[in-house]
Design a protein around this motif. Structure first.
Motif, short mmCIF file in Angstrom:
data_model
loop_
_atom_site.label_atom_id
_atom_site.label_comp_id
_atom_site.label_asym_id
_atom_site.label_seq_id
_atom_site.Cartn_x
_atom_site.Cartn_y
_atom_site.Cartn_z
N SER A 17 0.84 -1.19 0.00
CA SER A 17 0.00 0.00 0.00
C SER A 17 0.88 1.25 0.00
CB SER A 17 -0.92 0.01 1.23
OG SER A 17 -1.87 -1.03 1.19
N ARG A 48 -10.06 9.88 -9.77
CA ARG A 48 -8.62 9.91 -10.07
C ARG A 48 -7.81 10.56 -8.96
NH1 ARG A 48 -7.72 13.15 -15.18
NH2 ARG A 48 -9.40 14.40 -14.29
N GLY A 56 -6.04 7.12 -6.73
CA GLY A 56 -7.23 6.64 -7.41
C GLY A 56 -7.61 5.22 -7.05
N HIS A 57 -7.10 4.69 -5.95
CA HIS A 57 -7.42 3.32 -5.53
C HIS A 57 -7.37 3.29 -4.01
CE1 HIS A 57 -7.14 -1.03 -4.97
NE2 HIS A 57 -7.55 -1.16 -6.22
N PRO A 58 -8.21 2.46 -3.35
CA PRO A 58 -8.16 2.38 -1.89
C PRO A 58 -6.78 2.05 -1.34
CG PRO A 58 -10.13 1.29 -2.69
CD PRO A 58 -9.33 1.65 -3.90
N THR A 60 -3.98 3.15 -2.32
CA THR A 60 -3.08 4.30 -2.38
C THR A 60 -3.76 5.56 -1.82
OG1 THR A 60 -3.77 4.73 -4.67
CG2 THR A 60 -1.79 3.40 -4.34
N SER A 61 -4.79 5.35 -1.01
CA SER A 61 -5.52 6.46 -0.40
C SER A 61 -5.64 6.20 1.11
CB SER A 61 -6.90 6.62 -1.04
OG SER A 61 -7.53 7.81 -0.59
N VAL A 85 -12.04 7.09 -2.02
CA VAL A 85 -11.58 7.72 -3.26
C VAL A 85 -12.67 8.60 -3.86
CG1 VAL A 85 -10.79 7.30 -5.62
CG2 VAL A 85 -9.93 5.88 -3.73
N GLU A 217 -14.49 -8.21 -10.23
CA GLU A 217 -15.20 -6.97 -9.92
C GLU A 217 -16.33 -6.70 -10.90
OE1 GLU A 217 -12.44 -3.78 -9.70
OE2 GLU A 217 -11.53 -4.46 -7.83
N ARG A 271 -14.34 -4.39 -4.01
CA ARG A 271 -13.24 -4.31 -4.96
C ARG A 271 -12.24 -5.42 -4.63
NH1 ARG A 271 -11.21 1.58 -6.74
NH2 ARG A 271 -10.32 0.22 -8.35
N HIS A 273 -8.85 -7.07 -4.10
CA HIS A 273 -7.50 -6.64 -3.76
C HIS A 273 -6.50 -7.24 -4.76
CE1 HIS A 273 -4.09 -5.55 -1.35
NE2 HIS A 273 -4.76 -5.38 -0.23
#
Length: 375
Positions: A17, A48, A56-58, A60-61, A85, A217, A271, A273
């Protein structure tokens, strides 16, 4: 420090992550004001996150908030915050073992914990659940060194190993008290070894367990079934209404293909992983060691040793877990859990949030005060 001065921040990759790490004193003390600021820092809500740090993805947030601990059993406190996001939401209802990998090095670099001459161990209290972890990593010459030859699946290249050991928690390994339950018409094993997870044989939901995350997904029928199972599992696991929560996670199990113990596909919450979270993998590994669980006949456990290799879409994650399965009225307990992760500092400096456009959002319900959130 806000406004034109920015907010001091370290961006780090922790495990698979990426997140923004802050000292608690550099953020507002009020949870609503803090969460409003973090949304603007990360660039949410926007698919984004183009106007912030988020990717733009859980995965990386994410945010780590770190401070000195007043608990004599810990050196630092770590609060994990998941920043949504595409909606204005920040939640603390779960832990994150990947972001945890960066907490020790961050604490040393910010002066919260003195560095040893060769390596340093940092005792970390995870405020989301009250659980403890000990992270050990190299500090040659009294300085954090992220370089090394440890590789983990889902991350290019190598870095210094961060060994994370989780002491036995106070909560039950089996939140329902059963090694096997029927939830929404499907046989499952509900387990919590640091992260509430529902284990399901992939075939029970019409999947192979080897599909690409994107394909899973896009399966609307599967998404509906996952949601139905997750909502009911949340209730029977004592988590209450999990409609707006990211726990429990769901992991589909299939026989291993690359020499590991099991193949997994994990959902957060719907989503898929691209790998698997550290604490989620710890729960999967413990669940596989329970006689009578849904992993029987699927998993291929090693004949000796504590290491369980959990395969996922981009490789594997090794978990060392020692489980006492219990007998009669004695419930199963985990005696030891440890994983090897890596972490790397990407930048350290000031981040400049976009201008405030609305009033601070209300604070989200706290997982740290939810009785069933503990392990």
């Amino acid at each position: 420090m806000t406004g034109s001065d920015g907010v001091r921040c370290t961006l780090m990759r922790g495990g698979t992550s990426k997140g923004a790490y802050f000292l608690a004193g550099d953020l507002p003390a009020d949870p609503g004001a803090r969460d409003d600021l973090l949304l603007r820092i990360m660039g949410s809500p926007d698919p984004r996150q183009v106007d912030g740090l988020g990717g733009g993805h859980p995965l990386t947030s994410k945010v780590a908030v770190v401070s000195r601990s007043d608990d004599p059993a810990a050196d630092v406190d770590y609060l994990f915050l998941q920043v949504a996001v595409d909606r204005p939401e920040v939640t603390d209802r779960q832990n994150c073992g990947n972001i945890l990998a960066g907490v020790g090095p961050f604490a040393v670099e910010r002066g919260l914990v003195p560095a040893g001459d060769t390596e340093t161990s940092v005792r970390i209290r995870m405020l989301n659940t009250g659980e403890l972890a000990v992270a050990t990593f190299p500090t040659p010459g009294g300085r954090v060194d992220c370089t090394g030859d440890a590789g983990i699946s889902g991350v290019p290249g190598t870095a210094a190993a961060v060994v994370i050991e989780f002491p036995q928690g106070d909560g039950p390994l089996l939140p329902t008290g059963n090694v096997r339950d029927v939830v929404a018409g499907t046989e499952v094993t509900c387990v919590d070894n640091g992260m509430p997870v529902v284990l399901i044989p992939a075939g029970a939901l019409g999947a192979t367990g080897y599909e690409e995350p994107g394909d899973l997904e896009e399966d609307v029928t599967l998404a509906d079934r996952l949601r139905e199972i997750r909502l009911e599992a949340g209730r029977v696991m004592g988590l209450g209404d999990v409609e707006d929560a990211t726990v429990p996670k769901i992991s589909l199990l299939a026989p291993p293909r690359e020499g590991g113990a099991v193949t997994t596909r994990t959902f957060i919450p719907v989503r898929c992983h691209p790998s698997i979270g550290v604490l989620g993998a710890a729960s999967v590994a413990a669940g596989l060691r329970l006689p009578g669980g849904v992993g029987e006949g699927i998993a291929e456990l090693p004949g000796t040793g504590d290491r369980v290799r959990v395969e996922h879409p981009t490789g594997f994650l090794d978990v060392e877990t020692d489980v006492d399965p219990g007998t009669g009225d004695t419930p199963p307990v985990v005696r030891r859990t440890a994983v090897v992760r890596t972490a790397r500092k990407i930048f350290d400096g000031a981040v400049f949030p976009r201008s405030a456009e609305t009033a601070p959002i209300p604070a989200q319900p706290s997982g740290g005060h939810h009785d069933s959130a503990a392990r």
